[in-house]
Enzyme design. Sequence first.
Site: not given
Length: 504
Positions: A102, A157, A249, A349, A354
């Site tokens: 944990d 990140k 990026h 987006k 893409k």
Amino acid sequence: MPNNPSSNEHTSATGILSHSFVLFGALGDLSLRKLMPALYQLEHAKLLSPELAIMAVARSAINTAELRLRVEHTLNQYIGADELDPSSLSGLLQRLHYCQVDLTQAQDYVALEKALTSWHPQVTYYLATPPSLYKDICQHLHTAGAINEHSRIVVEKPIGHDLASSKVINNALALYFEESQIFRIDHYLGKETVQNLIALRFANPLFENQWNNQYIDYVEISVAEDVGIEGRWGYFDQAGQMRDMVQNHLMQLLCLVAMDPPSKLDANSIRDEKVKVLRALKPIKEDAINNHLVLGQYTDGQFKQQPAPGYLNEPDANTNSDTETFIALRVEVSNWRWTGTPFYLRTGKRMESKVTEIIIHYKAHNHFIFNPDQAKLAKNTLVIRLQPSESIALQVLTKEQGIDTGMLLRRDPLQLNLAQTQTNVRIPDAYERLLLEAIKGNQSLFVRRDEVELSWQWCDQVRRSWQSGNKSLAPYPVGSTGPQEALDMIQMYGHHWYEDCDEN
Ligand code: BG6
């Protein structure tokens, strides 16, 4: 099982092969979807040392046998049962061990440390966990005596959501690890074509000699995604494209395109040059916001001929959200090499498709001797495509063939399709390269603290300007190339996005 180190072999965290790999968050999405398949591919390519052992750490009450079954199931799912090589699969599974921890409980780390006692002390800890846990994990590892000068830590990140919060994370890491032991991932740095940028620029005098404001009119860096936020509303709505994509990026791509040649290819020489670019970024003041920045948000539209909901109509959406799902920026790098040559950055987006491309738009000759109607054609463009297929194309002008065509010009690409030029070589996923380099201790593909912080500093400043300037959001339908305002902005300077160039 791992061995003990020989005396002088393990004196530093960098440049030395690690034989013990501990993966925190081993049953989470990143580990199962990306890291385990990447480890399998490294195993299959025989790139892992025989001694490397992997400790998977998570909260679930399972044992090593159950972990191995789960990983096998995952690999069947993500790589495909027919593609899995039984001996590589078994090789990877044999390396895997499990420890239940944990992450918030200090005593659980004592058990982990005990489990690692007989392992090689050159340990790489990979935190595939939310950053909010980094501090606890480091502190508990330290208290349990599991950190030494040979240890390395790999973190994902986001390193904060602004400069102040990134410093909190970096300070927490720095309490327990030297900078030379910290490996911050930006997965774009592991992409094949991103690596190729360094080869293209610095191994080819043809390009590097003309890589400056004398020859280059402007540079375009476009990262369009067709996916939306994929069930990550909670995170994305707080972040937006500036924090989720630009701060890391796109800034890394910008640095690799704009930096001066490093004196050597080692980690610090490369990162020193990237830092100089980040230092030279011109702030975008509030009065420049309207001609340097466009923010957009997708609205209901069509994707692959099917209706697709806009951002505010996504499941779990906060219907008042003003988070940007698209951003376009005109960025200026104020130094000798680049003053006068702007960089246009754009990412969104739910776009048409893409595609990630870096496009170098070269200047035209001052004096044009061909048909004046073709003057617009007379420019070279270098198109470096990172995704979906890796290629490099230089648009060049030649004469239209035939005896009756005079000196009619045409543009055609000199094309290098990386998948076709080296057909027997598989292009690795970014995580394969990054895992391998972290295990080897090569920091050049990882982000240094000053890079993260300078990037946040610039992004924070731009966000402050757009907030105080009340910059509004431009709508764009799902499946489009982004808002009209992004076209208008670049055209204001007499420039065009590559897909809109007349000369295309
Ligand atoms: C991640 C972002 O860092 O990069 C995601 O958090 C984004 O929002 C992803 O979709 C894009 O990565 P790639 O490799 O698919 O271009």
